[in-house]
Design an enzyme around this catalytic site. Structure first.
Site, PDB file in Angstrom:
ATOM      1  N   ALA A 133       0.622  -1.211  -0.154  1.00  0.00           N
ATOM      2  CA  ALA A 133       0.084   0.198  -0.332  1.00  0.00           C
ATOM      3  C   ALA A 133       1.072   1.341   0.130  1.00  0.00           C
ATOM      4  O   ALA A 133       0.718   2.449   0.186  1.00  0.00           O
ATOM      5  CB  ALA A 133      -1.035  -0.114   1.087  1.00  0.00           C
ATOM      6  N   HIS A 188       8.734  -5.291   3.463  1.00  0.00           N
ATOM      7  CA  HIS A 188       9.040  -4.682   1.940  1.00  0.00           C
ATOM      8  C   HIS A 188       9.358  -4.719   1.262  1.00  0.00           C
ATOM      9  O   HIS A 188      10.058  -4.332   0.324  1.00  0.00           O
ATOM     10  CB  HIS A 188       8.567  -3.367   2.065  1.00  0.00           C
ATOM     11  CG  HIS A 188       7.231  -3.210   2.364  1.00  0.00           C
ATOM     12  ND1 HIS A 188       5.999  -3.464   1.837  1.00  0.00           N
ATOM     13  CD2 HIS A 188       6.591  -2.664   3.866  1.00  0.00           C
ATOM     14  CE1 HIS A 188       4.842  -3.050   2.303  1.00  0.00           C
ATOM     15  NE2 HIS A 188       5.146  -2.938   3.752  1.00  0.00           N
ATOM     16  N   ASN A 212       3.847 -10.697   5.144  1.00  0.00           N
ATOM     17  CA  ASN A 212       3.625  -9.868   4.354  1.00  0.00           C
ATOM     18  C   ASN A 212       4.517  -9.314   4.399  1.00  0.00           C
ATOM     19  O   ASN A 212       5.384  -8.517   4.818  1.00  0.00           O
ATOM     20  CB  ASN A 212       2.393  -8.918   5.691  1.00  0.00           C
ATOM     21  CG  ASN A 212       1.519  -9.551   6.508  1.00  0.00           C
ATOM     22  OD1 ASN A 212       1.196  -9.754   6.930  1.00  0.00           O
ATOM     23  ND2 ASN A 212       0.872 -10.046   4.532  1.00  0.00           N
ATOM     24  N   ALA A 213       4.409  -8.810   2.319  1.00  0.00           N
ATOM     25  CA  ALA A 213       4.919  -7.621   1.513  1.00  0.00           C
ATOM     26  C   ALA A 213       6.728  -8.404   1.465  1.00  0.00           C
ATOM     27  O   ALA A 213       7.303  -7.891   1.849  1.00  0.00           O
ATOM     28  CB  ALA A 213       5.359  -6.629   1.437  1.00  0.00           C
ATOM     29  N   ARG A 220      12.121 -24.738  -1.689  1.00  0.00           N
ATOM     30  CA  ARG A 220      13.929 -24.810  -1.905  1.00  0.00           C
ATOM     31  C   ARG A 220      14.117 -23.457  -2.160  1.00  0.00           C
ATOM     32  O   ARG A 220      15.329 -23.319  -2.413  1.00  0.00           O
ATOM     33  CB  ARG A 220      13.079 -25.076  -3.899  1.00  0.00           C
ATOM     34  CG  ARG A 220      13.122 -26.742  -4.259  1.00  0.00           C
ATOM     35  CD  ARG A 220      13.801 -27.375  -5.067  1.00  0.00           C
ATOM     36  NE  ARG A 220      13.180 -28.925  -5.376  1.00  0.00           N
ATOM     37  CZ  ARG A 220      11.403 -29.504  -5.232  1.00  0.00           C
ATOM     38  NH1 ARG A 220      11.113 -28.605  -5.810  1.00  0.00           N
ATOM     39  NH2 ARG A 220      11.598 -30.002  -5.733  1.00  0.00           N
ATOM     40  N   ASP A 241      -4.669 -10.515  12.912  1.00  0.00           N
ATOM     41  CA  ASP A 241      -5.722 -10.115  12.543  1.00  0.00           C
ATOM     42  C   ASP A 241      -6.823 -11.372  12.186  1.00  0.00           C
ATOM     43  O   ASP A 241      -7.896 -11.002  11.719  1.00  0.00           O
ATOM     44  CB  ASP A 241      -6.402  -8.769  11.902  1.00  0.00           C
ATOM     45  CG  ASP A 241      -5.584  -8.628  10.711  1.00  0.00           C
ATOM     46  OD1 ASP A 241      -5.177  -9.618  10.061  1.00  0.00           O
ATOM     47  OD2 ASP A 241      -5.889  -7.546  10.036  1.00  0.00           O
ATOM     48  N   ASP A 267      -0.493  -2.384  12.178  1.00  0.00           N
ATOM     49  CA  ASP A 267      -0.775  -2.217  11.836  1.00  0.00           C
ATOM     50  C   ASP A 267      -1.627  -1.138  11.303  1.00  0.00           C
ATOM     51  O   ASP A 267      -1.992  -0.871  10.043  1.00  0.00           O
ATOM     52  CB  ASP A 267       0.119  -3.030  10.161  1.00  0.00           C
ATOM     53  CG  ASP A 267       0.440  -2.485   9.348  1.00  0.00           C
ATOM     54  OD1 ASP A 267       0.901  -1.482   9.346  1.00  0.00           O
ATOM     55  OD2 ASP A 267       0.126  -3.445   8.281  1.00  0.00           O
ATOM     56  N   ILE A 301      -3.896  -5.196   0.349  1.00  0.00           N
ATOM     57  CA  ILE A 301      -4.162  -4.964   1.685  1.00  0.00           C
ATOM     58  C   ILE A 301      -3.533  -3.494   2.218  1.00  0.00           C
ATOM     59  O   ILE A 301      -2.079  -3.737   1.831  1.00  0.00           O
ATOM     60  CB  ILE A 301      -3.252  -5.964   2.346  1.00  0.00           C
ATOM     61  CG1 ILE A 301      -4.965  -7.347   2.673  1.00  0.00           C
ATOM     62  CG2 ILE A 301      -3.811  -5.654   4.551  1.00  0.00           C
ATOM     63  CD1 ILE A 301      -3.722  -8.765   3.121  1.00  0.00           C
ATOM     64  N   GLY A 303      -2.183  -1.717   5.092  1.00  0.00           N
ATOM     65  CA  GLY A 303      -3.197  -1.812   7.115  1.00  0.00           C
ATOM     66  C   GLY A 303      -4.669  -2.813   7.449  1.00  0.00           C
ATOM     67  O   GLY A 303      -4.497  -3.172   6.606  1.00  0.00           O
TER      68      GLY A 303
END
Length: 377
Positions: A133, A188, A212-213, A220, A241, A267, A301, A303
């Site tokens: 985002a 990220h 996430n990210a 492998r 969440d 977040d 998504i 946050g």
């Protein structure tokens, strides 16, 4: 002024015991088992735990930390306090360097007041392929020189910066942040396993919202997830969440890293506490539907609308953590990340009286910050 909380089930790092505690001048001065000496305020057998510590939070109650608007930041902190978060670090999102510096300068004043525990730059030094985002047009290659200017704008209150280790300048910027006493977080990022290890060796000590990210865990191509989970120097953030991470994967991370290296985060963004509708996260337009925040353009998504009490409750009821372990991942471990575990994060004599009273179903029944009730049980 002295206050005794009696008839409580007190959760400490050693376990859960029935007893009492006394607070004087905002600090815990005595902890005892059994009946309290003299008359105290009865908790009616409810649990008393330390206040939650959220090291990754973008706002709430309509307030967004990335804007730097102080009144709205205060409203966000108040919203999260009512849900048990007594210590909040303000996370920014990718913006222009001038925009980040302005926001950091404004939020530094709230850090001076003690309202915020610090500032986290989540961007602009992140990978376009994993930006989520964040505005991809504002991403930049990591630069120690630029980061030094951003740290100056934060006047010593910048506590964390998220960096994609694989980017040109990434490892040097991680080294610079760590040398300045700023937590370098890997996130990220499109890094492979070996590059993530290089980032850890350079000084990265936190995984920004693990899973996430970043590339998924593969048998492998283990990617950054395996490197971050496996290294004892790294604390992994997790968003519990039920949307960002499946409970089974959260349980896996917790079982590998243990409560000492697992930190629950929210977040949270500005919609937290308000419901569905259209909002912003930094320069990005966000739509919340069914409590899930996603970018209007692209659907990533954006946050969460999570509060720490919900994350804590899910950790016990969905993930299967014991109460002491859930307290550790929601309070003590993130306090250690911030270097504040000598003052907050657990119930112990000498620590701040940042406390949450929980019902039998683990709902928040009362919150205390520095010995003063935010919401009285």
């Amino acid at each position: 002024m002295s206050l005794t909380l009696a008839d409580a089930r007190i959760v400490t790092p050693e376990g859960v015991h029935e007893g009492w505690l006394t607070i004087e001048d905002g600090r815990i001065t005595h902890i005892g088992r059994g009946s309290a000496p003299g008359q105290g305020l009865s908790m009616g057998g409810r649990h008393v735990i330390p206040g939650f510590v959220d090291i990754h939070n973008h706002g709430g109650a309509g307030g967004s930390f990335p804007t730097g608007e102080q009144d709205k930041a205060r409203a966000a902190v108040e919203l999260h306090r009512r849900h048990g978060t007594t210590t909040t670090m303000a996370s920014l999102v990718t913006d222009s360097l001038d925009g980040l510096a302005r926001a950091a300068s404004a939020l530094a004043e709230l850090c001076d007041e003690g309202l915020l525990a610090g500032i986290h730059f989540e961007g602009p030094y992140i990978a376009k392929a994993r930006c989520g985002a964040h505005d991809p047009t504002l991403l930049r290659e990591p630069s120690p020189r630029e980061l030094a200017e951003l740290l100056k704008a934060g006047r010593g209150h910048v506590r964390m910066v998220t960096i994609a280790a694989e980017l040109p300048g990434g490892l040097d910027t991680i080294r610079m942040a760590a040398a300045e006493g700023v937590i370098a977080a890997l996130g990220h990022s499109d890094a492979d396993y070996d590059t993530a290890l290089q980032g850890i060796e350079a000084g990265a000590s936190v995984a920004t919202h693990l899973y996430n990210a970043m590339p998924p865990l593969g048998h492998r191509a283990p990617g950054p997830v395996a490197a971050l989970l496996d290294d004892e120097r790294v604390t992994v953030e997790l968003i519990n969440d039920g949307v960002h991470v499946h409970p089974a994967m959260l349980r896996l991370a917790y079982e590998v890293a243990g409560p000492g290296r697992t930190a629950l985060i929210t977040d949270a963004m500005s919609a937290t506490g308000l419901g569905d509708g259209d909002y912003v996260l930094g320069p990005m337009r966000v739509r919340v539907d069914g409590g899930v925040a996603r970018l209007v353009e692209g659907g990533s998504i954006a946050g969460s609308t999570l509060t720490m009490d919900v994350a804590f409750r899910r950790s016990v009821q969905e993930v299967g953590m014991s109460l002491p372990d859930a307290v550790q991942v929601a309070s003590l471990t993130p306090a250690r990340v911030l270097g504040l575990a000598d003052r907050i994060g657990s119930i112990a004599v000498g620590k701040a009286a940042d406390l949450v009273v929980l019902s039998e179903s683990l709902e928040v029944a009362g919150v205390m910050k520095d010995g003063v009730w935010v919401t009285e049980p």
